[in-house]
Design a protein around this motif. Structure first.
Motif, PDB file in Angstrom:
ATOM      1  N   ARG A  55     -12.349  79.461 -18.443  1.00  0.00           N
ATOM      2  CA  ARG A  55     -11.581  79.151 -17.223  1.00  0.00           C
ATOM      3  C   ARG A  55     -10.926  80.379 -16.583  1.00  0.00           C
ATOM      4  NH1 ARG A  55     -10.863  73.932 -19.575  1.00  0.00           N
ATOM      5  NH2 ARG A  55     -11.533  72.373 -18.082  1.00  0.00           N
ATOM      6  N   PRO A  56     -10.254  81.246 -17.327  1.00  0.00           N
ATOM      7  CA  PRO A  56      -9.644  82.413 -16.679  1.00  0.00           C
ATOM      8  C   PRO A  56     -10.676  83.316 -16.004  1.00  0.00           C
ATOM      9  CG  PRO A  56      -8.735  82.130 -18.886  1.00  0.00           C
ATOM     10  CD  PRO A  56      -9.886  81.182 -18.752  1.00  0.00           C
ATOM     11  N   GLU A  57     -11.852  83.435 -16.597  1.00  0.00           N
ATOM     12  CA  GLU A  57     -12.896  84.265 -16.000  1.00  0.00           C
ATOM     13  C   GLU A  57     -13.421  83.628 -14.720  1.00  0.00           C
ATOM     14  OE1 GLU A  57     -14.446  87.579 -15.338  1.00  0.00           O
ATOM     15  OE2 GLU A  57     -13.418  87.351 -17.256  1.00  0.00           O
ATOM     16  N   ILE A  58     -13.606  82.318 -14.732  1.00  0.00           N
ATOM     17  CA  ILE A  58     -14.039  81.607 -13.525  1.00  0.00           C
ATOM     18  C   ILE A  58     -12.975  81.733 -12.433  1.00  0.00           C
ATOM     19  CG2 ILE A  58     -14.579  79.319 -12.576  1.00  0.00           C
ATOM     20  CD1 ILE A  58     -16.822  80.609 -14.272  1.00  0.00           C
ATOM     21  N   ASP A  59     -11.714  81.621 -12.814  1.00  0.00           N
ATOM     22  CA  ASP A  59     -10.623  81.785 -11.838  1.00  0.00           C
ATOM     23  C   ASP A  59     -10.646  83.187 -11.233  1.00  0.00           C
ATOM     24  OD1 ASP A  59      -9.813  79.182 -12.315  1.00  0.00           O
ATOM     25  OD2 ASP A  59      -8.154  79.757 -13.648  1.00  0.00           O
ATOM     26  N   ARG A  60     -10.870  84.213 -12.067  1.00  0.00           N
ATOM     27  CA  ARG A  60     -10.955  85.594 -11.557  1.00  0.00           C
ATOM     28  C   ARG A  60     -12.149  85.759 -10.615  1.00  0.00           C
ATOM     29  NH1 ARG A  60      -8.729  86.809 -16.431  1.00  0.00           N
ATOM     30  NH2 ARG A  60     -10.669  86.959 -17.613  1.00  0.00           N
ATOM     31  N   PHE A  61     -13.260  85.170 -11.004  1.00  0.00           N
ATOM     32  CA  PHE A  61     -14.474  85.248 -10.191  1.00  0.00           C
ATOM     33  C   PHE A  61     -14.236  84.625  -8.814  1.00  0.00           C
ATOM     34  CE2 PHE A  61     -18.938  84.209  -9.193  1.00  0.00           C
ATOM     35  CZ  PHE A  61     -19.541  85.417  -9.507  1.00  0.00           C
ATOM     36  N   ASN A  62     -13.634  83.424  -8.790  1.00  0.00           N
ATOM     37  CA  ASN A  62     -13.329  82.773  -7.521  1.00  0.00           C
ATOM     38  C   ASN A  62     -12.307  83.566  -6.718  1.00  0.00           C
ATOM     39  OD1 ASN A  62     -15.093  80.565  -7.470  1.00  0.00           O
ATOM     40  ND2 ASN A  62     -13.767  79.398  -8.827  1.00  0.00           N
ATOM     41  N   ALA A  63     -11.336  84.175  -7.371  1.00  0.00           N
ATOM     42  CA  ALA A  63     -10.348  84.994  -6.663  1.00  0.00           C
ATOM     43  C   ALA A  63     -11.023  86.193  -5.997  1.00  0.00           C
ATOM     44  CB  ALA A  63      -9.256  85.463  -7.629  1.00  0.00           C
ATOM     45  N   GLU A  64     -12.006  86.768  -6.670  1.00  0.00           N
ATOM     46  CA  GLU A  64     -12.741  87.891  -6.074  1.00  0.00           C
ATOM     47  C   GLU A  64     -13.528  87.434  -4.850  1.00  0.00           C
ATOM     48  OE1 GLU A  64     -15.039  89.430  -9.324  1.00  0.00           O
ATOM     49  OE2 GLU A  64     -13.238  90.014 -10.437  1.00  0.00           O
ATOM     50  N   LEU A  65     -14.129  86.251  -4.919  1.00  0.00           N
ATOM     51  CA  LEU A  65     -14.858  85.719  -3.767  1.00  0.00           C
ATOM     52  C   LEU A  65     -13.899  85.381  -2.626  1.00  0.00           C
ATOM     53  CD1 LEU A  65     -17.516  83.463  -5.520  1.00  0.00           C
ATOM     54  CD2 LEU A  65     -17.883  85.644  -4.349  1.00  0.00           C
ATOM     55  N   ARG A  66     -12.717  84.847  -2.956  1.00  0.00           N
ATOM     56  CA  ARG A  66     -11.713  84.572  -1.920  1.00  0.00           C
ATOM     57  C   ARG A  66     -11.279  85.871  -1.240  1.00  0.00           C
ATOM     58  NH1 ARG A  66     -10.401  80.009  -5.032  1.00  0.00           N
ATOM     59  NH2 ARG A  66     -10.028  78.217  -3.685  1.00  0.00           N
ATOM     60  N   ALA A  67     -11.099  86.926  -2.018  1.00  0.00           N
ATOM     61  CA  ALA A  67     -10.700  88.216  -1.442  1.00  0.00           C
ATOM     62  C   ALA A  67     -11.799  88.761  -0.529  1.00  0.00           C
ATOM     63  CB  ALA A  67     -10.382  89.218  -2.556  1.00  0.00           C
ATOM     64  N   LEU A  68     -13.046  88.573  -0.913  1.00  0.00           N
ATOM     65  CA  LEU A  68     -14.174  89.046  -0.113  1.00  0.00           C
ATOM     66  C   LEU A  68     -14.313  88.253   1.186  1.00  0.00           C
ATOM     67  CD1 LEU A  68     -16.788  90.809   0.088  1.00  0.00           C
ATOM     68  CD2 LEU A  68     -17.958  88.919  -1.048  1.00  0.00           C
ATOM     69  N   LEU A  69     -14.189  86.933   1.101  1.00  0.00           N
ATOM     70  CA  LEU A  69     -14.428  86.065   2.244  1.00  0.00           C
ATOM     71  C   LEU A  69     -13.177  85.712   3.038  1.00  0.00           C
ATOM     72  CD1 LEU A  69     -16.846  83.542   0.472  1.00  0.00           C
ATOM     73  CD2 LEU A  69     -17.488  85.350   2.091  1.00  0.00           C
ATOM     74  N   GLY A  70     -12.004  85.932   2.451  1.00  0.00           N
ATOM     75  CA  GLY A  70     -10.768  85.434   3.053  1.00  0.00           C
ATOM     76  C   GLY A  70     -10.640  83.957   2.724  1.00  0.00           C
ATOM     77  N   GLU A  71      -9.418  83.451   2.724  1.00  0.00           N
ATOM     78  CA  GLU A  71      -9.207  82.053   2.337  1.00  0.00           C
ATOM     79  C   GLU A  71      -9.953  81.088   3.257  1.00  0.00           C
ATOM     80  OE1 GLU A  71      -8.500  79.121  -0.025  1.00  0.00           O
ATOM     81  OE2 GLU A  71      -7.743  81.092  -0.536  1.00  0.00           O
ATOM     82  N   ASP A  72      -9.877  81.325   4.567  1.00  0.00           N
ATOM     83  CA  ASP A  72     -10.562  80.437   5.511  1.00  0.00           C
ATOM     84  C   ASP A  72     -12.076  80.536   5.327  1.00  0.00           C
ATOM     85  OD1 ASP A  72     -10.584  78.595   7.793  1.00  0.00           O
ATOM     86  OD2 ASP A  72     -11.480  80.290   8.866  1.00  0.00           O
ATOM     87  N   GLY A  73     -12.589  81.740   5.175  1.00  0.00           N
ATOM     88  CA  GLY A  73     -14.022  81.929   4.977  1.00  0.00           C
ATOM     89  C   GLY A  73     -14.500  81.303   3.684  1.00  0.00           C
ATOM     90  N   PHE A  74     -13.685  81.419   2.630  1.00  0.00           N
ATOM     91  CA  PHE A  74     -14.030  80.809   1.339  1.00  0.00           C
ATOM     92  C   PHE A  74     -14.129  79.296   1.491  1.00  0.00           C
ATOM     93  CE2 PHE A  74     -13.083  78.921  -2.765  1.00  0.00           C
ATOM     94  CZ  PHE A  74     -13.840  79.679  -3.655  1.00  0.00           C
ATOM     95  N   SER A  75     -13.116  78.694   2.102  1.00  0.00           N
ATOM     96  CA  SER A  75     -13.087  77.234   2.267  1.00  0.00           C
ATOM     97  C   SER A  75     -14.231  76.758   3.147  1.00  0.00           C
ATOM     98  CB  SER A  75     -11.749  76.790   2.862  1.00  0.00           C
ATOM     99  OG  SER A  75     -10.703  77.088   1.968  1.00  0.00           O
TER     100      SER A  75
END
Length: 140
Positions: free
Chosen positions: A107-127
């Protein structure tokens, strides 16, 4: 400077492959399981007592592929099979303590992975991307 590649399907395939291999490497390092195994464990966690047939539908895989996946997970001690209460040929799947521990470790690794994608796409872009991919994957 040339324009970025506009072949969306090709880019999705390349991105999916790169994301999968990166996530697999990180999940194996953190929890000793691949993302395919992680997906199966999450599905069983969400629906304790799920059958292999239901798991196949949930994961979008053929039953033969799920049979091998479940065999590997039971051999590794991450899943347990027991007889279905009403269908004599079916078995139900449940997480073992080791399976729960593997999910907790991943779970912590998946959370980090998603956080990296959110940083790349921005919160609106991620959603927006998640919503669009969900429509493509699950809606007819």
């Amino acid at each position: 400077m040339s324009e970025p590649d506009q072949r969306l399907y090709f880019l999705l395939q390349r991105a999916a492959h790169r994301l999968r291999t990166t996530a697999d490497r990180r999940c194996v390092a953190a929890a000793g399981i691949t993302t395919a195994q992680l997906g199966a464990l999450f599905a069983v966690e969400e629906r304790p007592g799920i059958t292999q047939q239901q798991l196949a539908r949930s994961l979008g895989l053929r039953e033969s592929a799920v049979t091998g996946l479940v065999t590997r997970l039971t051999t590794a001690g991450l899943l347990a099979k027991r007889a279905h209460p009403s269908e004599h040929r079916a078995v139900v799947l449940e997480l073992t303590d080791a399976g729960t521990a593997a999910l907790d470790a991943a779970r912590p690794e998946i959370d980090r992975f998603n956080a990296e994608l959110r940083a790349l796409l921005g919160e609106d872009g991620f959603s927006r991307t998640a919503a669009a991919l969900h429509r493509i994957a699950y809606e007819d």
